[in-house]
Scaffold this motif. Structure first.
Motif, PDB file in Angstrom:
ATOM      1  N   GLN A 151      -3.480   8.285  -1.077  1.00  0.00           N
ATOM      2  CA  GLN A 151      -3.006   8.279   0.069  1.00  0.00           C
ATOM      3  C   GLN A 151      -3.412   6.160   0.361  1.00  0.00           C
ATOM      4  O   GLN A 151      -4.552   6.076   0.776  1.00  0.00           O
ATOM      5  CB  GLN A 151      -3.547   8.900   1.411  1.00  0.00           C
ATOM      6  N   MET A 152      -2.005   5.774   1.388  1.00  0.00           N
ATOM      7  CA  MET A 152      -2.166   4.297   1.213  1.00  0.00           C
ATOM      8  C   MET A 152      -1.944   4.360   2.494  1.00  0.00           C
ATOM      9  O   MET A 152      -0.305   4.576   2.895  1.00  0.00           O
ATOM     10  CB  MET A 152      -1.373   4.033   0.009  1.00  0.00           C
ATOM     11  N   ASN A 153      -2.292   3.773   3.585  1.00  0.00           N
ATOM     12  CA  ASN A 153      -1.871   3.361   4.659  1.00  0.00           C
ATOM     13  C   ASN A 153      -1.800   1.958   5.072  1.00  0.00           C
ATOM     14  O   ASN A 153      -2.680   1.138   4.194  1.00  0.00           O
ATOM     15  CB  ASN A 153      -2.736   4.486   5.270  1.00  0.00           C
ATOM     16  N   SER A 154      -1.259   1.611   6.037  1.00  0.00           N
ATOM     17  CA  SER A 154      -1.352   0.221   5.925  1.00  0.00           C
ATOM     18  C   SER A 154      -0.872  -0.743   5.366  1.00  0.00           C
ATOM     19  O   SER A 154      -1.670  -1.554   5.015  1.00  0.00           O
ATOM     20  CB  SER A 154      -2.541  -0.272   6.737  1.00  0.00           C
ATOM     21  N   SER A 197       3.755   9.592  -9.874  1.00  0.00           N
ATOM     22  CA  SER A 197       4.624   9.791  -8.483  1.00  0.00           C
ATOM     23  C   SER A 197       3.911   9.304  -7.529  1.00  0.00           C
ATOM     24  O   SER A 197       3.262   9.284  -7.124  1.00  0.00           O
ATOM     25  CB  SER A 197       5.322  11.216  -9.296  1.00  0.00           C
ATOM     26  N   GLY A 198       5.733   8.637  -6.740  1.00  0.00           N
ATOM     27  CA  GLY A 198       5.081   8.710  -5.432  1.00  0.00           C
ATOM     28  C   GLY A 198       5.335   6.998  -5.146  1.00  0.00           C
ATOM     29  O   GLY A 198       5.474   6.539  -3.639  1.00  0.00           O
ATOM     30  N   GLY A 236       2.682  -2.024   6.478  1.00  0.00           N
ATOM     31  CA  GLY A 236       2.273  -1.045   7.563  1.00  0.00           C
ATOM     32  C   GLY A 236       2.974   0.091   7.733  1.00  0.00           C
ATOM     33  O   GLY A 236       2.186   1.207   7.768  1.00  0.00           O
ATOM     34  N   GLY A 237       3.678   0.373   6.383  1.00  0.00           N
ATOM     35  CA  GLY A 237       3.477   1.837   5.729  1.00  0.00           C
ATOM     36  C   GLY A 237       3.073   2.639   5.339  1.00  0.00           C
ATOM     37  O   GLY A 237       1.838   1.989   4.586  1.00  0.00           O
ATOM     38  N   SER A 238       3.308   3.795   4.711  1.00  0.00           N
ATOM     39  CA  SER A 238       2.720   4.980   4.048  1.00  0.00           C
ATOM     40  C   SER A 238       2.621   4.826   3.008  1.00  0.00           C
ATOM     41  O   SER A 238       4.428   5.289   2.563  1.00  0.00           O
ATOM     42  CB  SER A 238       2.255   5.712   4.905  1.00  0.00           C
ATOM     43  N   LEU A 239       2.638   5.941   1.624  1.00  0.00           N
ATOM     44  CA  LEU A 239       3.190   6.375   0.797  1.00  0.00           C
ATOM     45  C   LEU A 239       2.032   7.005  -0.013  1.00  0.00           C
ATOM     46  O   LEU A 239       0.100   6.985   0.547  1.00  0.00           O
ATOM     47  CB  LEU A 239       2.950   5.222  -0.875  1.00  0.00           C
ATOM     48  N   ARG A 240       2.077   7.996  -0.277  1.00  0.00           N
ATOM     49  CA  ARG A 240       0.422   8.974  -1.712  1.00  0.00           C
ATOM     50  C   ARG A 240       1.541   9.012  -2.654  1.00  0.00           C
ATOM     51  O   ARG A 240       2.728   9.862  -2.870  1.00  0.00           O
ATOM     52  CB  ARG A 240       1.039  10.446  -1.190  1.00  0.00           C
ATOM     53  N   LEU A 241       0.438   8.941  -3.860  1.00  0.00           N
ATOM     54  CA  LEU A 241       0.683   8.760  -5.485  1.00  0.00           C
ATOM     55  C   LEU A 241      -0.092   9.978  -5.411  1.00  0.00           C
ATOM     56  O   LEU A 241      -0.897  10.249  -5.091  1.00  0.00           O
ATOM     57  CB  LEU A 241      -0.327   7.868  -5.600  1.00  0.00           C
TER      58      LEU A 241
END
Length: 121
Positions: free
Chosen positions: A81-84, A7-8, A15-20
């Motif tokens: 955790q995915m940043n930038s 999920s996620g 430039g945004g972030s997501l957390r899978l």
């Protein structure tokens, strides 16, 4: 038999972030390594990050410093955790897990169904 539920995934601006998240359930004795891979359209599936049962990690050069893999062994869950985020991060992200069905059984690998991550303005 192991089930992996990811999920996620979402659409996010550069430039945004997501957390899978990827949660393992089912019948197994133990889960060893867990990891995230991705596959962009027209490209082969590639490693993003993996984490051992003790927490040892390994990352693709393209995501070092931007992505962080972690796991909660009590919940049999691995996170990314995915940043930038960049447009080139756009892909279907797959979770996998190496597991044993018994104390002395061999390792098996199971893959999740994938979750779409799209980075676009």
């Amino acid at each position: 038999q192991v089930q992996l539920v990811e999920s996620g995934g979402d659409l996010v601006q550069p430039g945004g972030s997501l957390r899978l998240s990827c949660a393992a359930s089912g019948s197994f004795f133990s889960i060893n390594g867990m990891g995230w891979y991705r596959q962009a359209p027209g490209k082969q599936r590639e490693l993003v990050a993996v984490i051992g049962i003790g927490g040892t990690t390994n990352y693709a050069d393209s995501v070092k410093g931007r992505f962080t893999i972690s796991r909660d062994n009590a919940k049999n869950t691995v996170y990314l955790q995915m940043n930038s985020l960049k447009p080139e991060d756009t892909a279907v992200y797959y979770c996998n897990a190496d597991y044993r069905t018994g104390r002395f059984s061999s390792l098996n690998t199971y893959w999740g169904q994938g979750t779409q991550v799209t980075v676009s303005s």
